[in-house]
Scaffold this active site. Sequence first.
Site, PDB file in Angstrom:
ATOM      1  N   THR A   1      -8.048  -2.111   2.276  1.00  0.00           N
ATOM      2  CA  THR A   1      -7.588  -3.169   1.375  1.00  0.00           C
ATOM      3  C   THR A   1      -8.150  -4.539   1.734  1.00  0.00           C
ATOM      4  O   THR A   1      -8.779  -5.180   0.887  1.00  0.00           O
ATOM      5  CB  THR A   1      -6.055  -3.183   1.304  1.00  0.00           C
ATOM      6  OG1 THR A   1      -5.602  -1.918   0.828  1.00  0.00           O
ATOM      7  CG2 THR A   1      -5.574  -4.268   0.366  1.00  0.00           C
TER       8      THR A   1
ATOM      9  N   GLU B   1      -1.011  -7.813   2.753  1.00  0.00           N
ATOM     10  CA  GLU B   1      -0.796  -6.387   2.551  1.00  0.00           C
ATOM     11  C   GLU B   1       0.265  -5.825   3.491  1.00  0.00           C
ATOM     12  O   GLU B   1       0.175  -5.995   4.712  1.00  0.00           O
ATOM     13  CB  GLU B   1      -2.090  -5.587   2.760  1.00  0.00           C
ATOM     14  CG  GLU B   1      -1.886  -4.100   2.468  1.00  0.00           C
ATOM     15  CD  GLU B   1      -3.048  -3.218   2.875  1.00  0.00           C
ATOM     16  OE1 GLU B   1      -3.223  -2.161   2.237  1.00  0.00           O
ATOM     17  OE2 GLU B   1      -3.785  -3.563   3.826  1.00  0.00           O
TER      18      GLU B   1
ATOM     19  N   ASP C   1       0.828  -1.210   0.000  1.00  0.00           N
ATOM     20  CA  ASP C   1       0.000   0.000   0.000  1.00  0.00           C
ATOM     21  C   ASP C   1       0.866   1.264   0.000  1.00  0.00           C
ATOM     22  O   ASP C   1       1.754   1.438   0.833  1.00  0.00           O
ATOM     23  CB  ASP C   1      -0.907  -0.017   1.234  1.00  0.00           C
ATOM     24  CG  ASP C   1      -2.091   0.917   1.104  1.00  0.00           C
ATOM     25  OD1 ASP C   1      -1.912   2.046   0.628  1.00  0.00           O
ATOM     26  OD2 ASP C   1      -3.205   0.508   1.480  1.00  0.00           O
TER      27      ASP C   1
ATOM     28  N   ASP D   1       2.221   2.753   3.380  1.00  0.00           N
ATOM     29  CA  ASP D   1       1.384   3.899   3.013  1.00  0.00           C
ATOM     30  C   ASP D   1       1.269   4.904   4.140  1.00  0.00           C
ATOM     31  O   ASP D   1       1.391   6.120   3.929  1.00  0.00           O
ATOM     32  CB  ASP D   1       0.000   3.367   2.630  1.00  0.00           C
ATOM     33  CG  ASP D   1      -1.048   4.453   2.510  1.00  0.00           C
ATOM     34  OD1 ASP D   1      -0.993   5.190   1.516  1.00  0.00           O
ATOM     35  OD2 ASP D   1      -1.925   4.541   3.391  1.00  0.00           O
TER      36      ASP D   1
ATOM     37  N   HIS E   1       2.096   8.868   4.328  1.00  0.00           N
ATOM     38  CA  HIS E   1       1.117   9.912   4.661  1.00  0.00           C
ATOM     39  C   HIS E   1       1.707  10.898   5.668  1.00  0.00           C
ATOM     40  O   HIS E   1       1.456  12.101   5.595  1.00  0.00           O
ATOM     41  CB  HIS E   1      -0.150   9.294   5.249  1.00  0.00           C
ATOM     42  CG  HIS E   1      -1.158   8.860   4.235  1.00  0.00           C
ATOM     43  ND1 HIS E   1      -1.917   9.742   3.515  1.00  0.00           N
ATOM     44  CD2 HIS E   1      -1.540   7.625   3.825  1.00  0.00           C
ATOM     45  CE1 HIS E   1      -2.723   9.082   2.699  1.00  0.00           C
ATOM     46  NE2 HIS E   1      -2.511   7.793   2.867  1.00  0.00           N
TER      47      HIS E   1
ATOM     48  N   SER F   1      -7.194   3.884  -1.434  1.00  0.00           N
ATOM     49  CA  SER F   1      -6.937   2.451  -1.261  1.00  0.00           C
ATOM     50  C   SER F   1      -8.185   1.604  -1.465  1.00  0.00           C
ATOM     51  O   SER F   1      -8.093   0.455  -1.893  1.00  0.00           O
ATOM     52  CB  SER F   1      -6.351   2.182   0.125  1.00  0.00           C
ATOM     53  OG  SER F   1      -5.077   2.760   0.244  1.00  0.00           O
TER      54      SER F   1
ATOM     55  N   HIS G   1      -2.131  10.930  -1.701  1.00  0.00           N
ATOM     56  CA  HIS G   1      -1.700  10.011  -2.747  1.00  0.00           C
ATOM     57  C   HIS G   1      -1.319  10.789  -4.005  1.00  0.00           C
ATOM     58  O   HIS G   1      -1.625  11.971  -4.129  1.00  0.00           O
ATOM     59  CB  HIS G   1      -2.821   9.030  -3.092  1.00  0.00           C
ATOM     60  CG  HIS G   1      -3.279   8.197  -1.942  1.00  0.00           C
ATOM     61  ND1 HIS G   1      -4.429   7.422  -1.981  1.00  0.00           N
ATOM     62  CD2 HIS G   1      -2.762   8.018  -0.700  1.00  0.00           C
ATOM     63  CE1 HIS G   1      -4.582   6.804  -0.831  1.00  0.00           C
ATOM     64  NE2 HIS G   1      -3.590   7.153  -0.035  1.00  0.00           N
TER      65      HIS G   1
END
Length: 490
Positions: free
Chosen positions: A117, A258, A15, A263, A267, A63, A413
């Site tokens: 996810t 995952e 991710d 991710d 962020h 996501s 993103h």
Amino acid sequence: MQRSKKRNVILMISDGFGPASETMARNYVQQIQGLPVDYQSPLDEILVGSSRTRSSDSLVTDSAAGATAFSCGIKSYNGAIGLSSNQSPCGTVLEAAKLQRNMKTGLVATSRITHATPGAFSAHVTHRDMEDLIAEYQIGNYSLGPVVDLMFGGGRCHFEPNTHANSSCRADARNLIGEAQERGFRVLGTRKEFDALNAESAGKQLPILGTFAASHMDYEIDRDEHEQPSLAEMSQKALDILDQATQHSNAGFFLMIEGSRIDMAAHTNDPAAHVREIIAYWEAISVVRKYIDSHPDTVMISVSDHETGGFSVAKQLGPEYPEYRWNPQALKAAKHSIEYISSQLLSTRASEDSGERYQLVRDTVFPKWMGIADATHEEILQVAQETNSVSLRQLLSTAISDRAELGWATHGHSAVDVNLYAYGQDAKLLRGNHENTDIGDFIVQALGLDLQSITNLIRNDRVVQNTQTVKDTWLGRRDLDAPEHYPHTH
């Protein structure tokens, strides 16, 4: 595509992991470990192409829509969990693998297992924030019944009733842990229980629900190995259990793994946590590749849902023409994530005077937790005085990113294409540049699935949570210092 009678498919999702992040992590490992310049990561060795990431309503996906493209093979809107763009449920590859091929199924994540996810493979809701309802789907509270045989990750709070005020984040009093047990789930909640899980016996006692944190599991940089298993350890255990469960069967298994927190570190624009999450994901990739080497009827796909952070392996620090460099050593000494540090600082604001806070930042935060030995008085003072979570994280991010000379364009993103990797049977079919929906189509073809027939079965299932949702408050993530992370504040 030639499809054998028995087939295993492992979909690994990194991710928020873009091409620049792979370069950064490779550079970091090569430099820190003194490896040859031609060093290749476990992913570099199996690169086959790239994936385009847009959703149905934006050039920049989230996501939820990204995972729905993989799980249902269709484009949907940002926020959609297992739904089409008209908000109708869409059958997923996991559901079809279970019902049409009698395969065993699993989900492994370092986020809440109810997060976007894993949710997109196992639930159907109009918005990703409806994690209470996603949890209900995951234990089989819909028309198909239980379809996930194994779940490892965080997110126990969405399975516990709101009467458990210190550990629940549900908006109602439903005890999904108890309901799962009534449906035959074996429920785990500790590292000790995870370690005691024997693959041979567990393979005969599915389904299993293992949640090893109230919310997201800890970042790898913060993780206490005695409290939480790593992504590689959970992947290995899941493979061992699903392999045992299908050993005497003509059906294989479908497993989604995952690396969720790659991710989240991006962020926060936290390069030290980001690189450790990537390395942890590489370790899981190595576990899966080793399994495939002895099980040639298996294929693994590794792909990202999107890139996060607009990350660049370069940063211009002033008006002068920049030097061509970045500094991996600046990340090496960091011992904690920015999320952890900000939570510690904010939790001590009320109990310490300004002098004590300054001393904490000067003597502990910068030199011991972030590995920064040259923090200026101005940097120390700003961090010590800041009481806003977002602003505090930005100060910490700037301090370490500037020293590493790494750049960030956003806390969200980006639309950049992401790398596509594959290993095992028919991996060569994924060569080239693909839409993200092609990943779902590949799995459908590999397993001979009919997603439309699953869609027909679930078209009337509930897709809206009746109770109030807990909205993600920090850039799309509920993190350790968000006020609703642990307290029950619905």
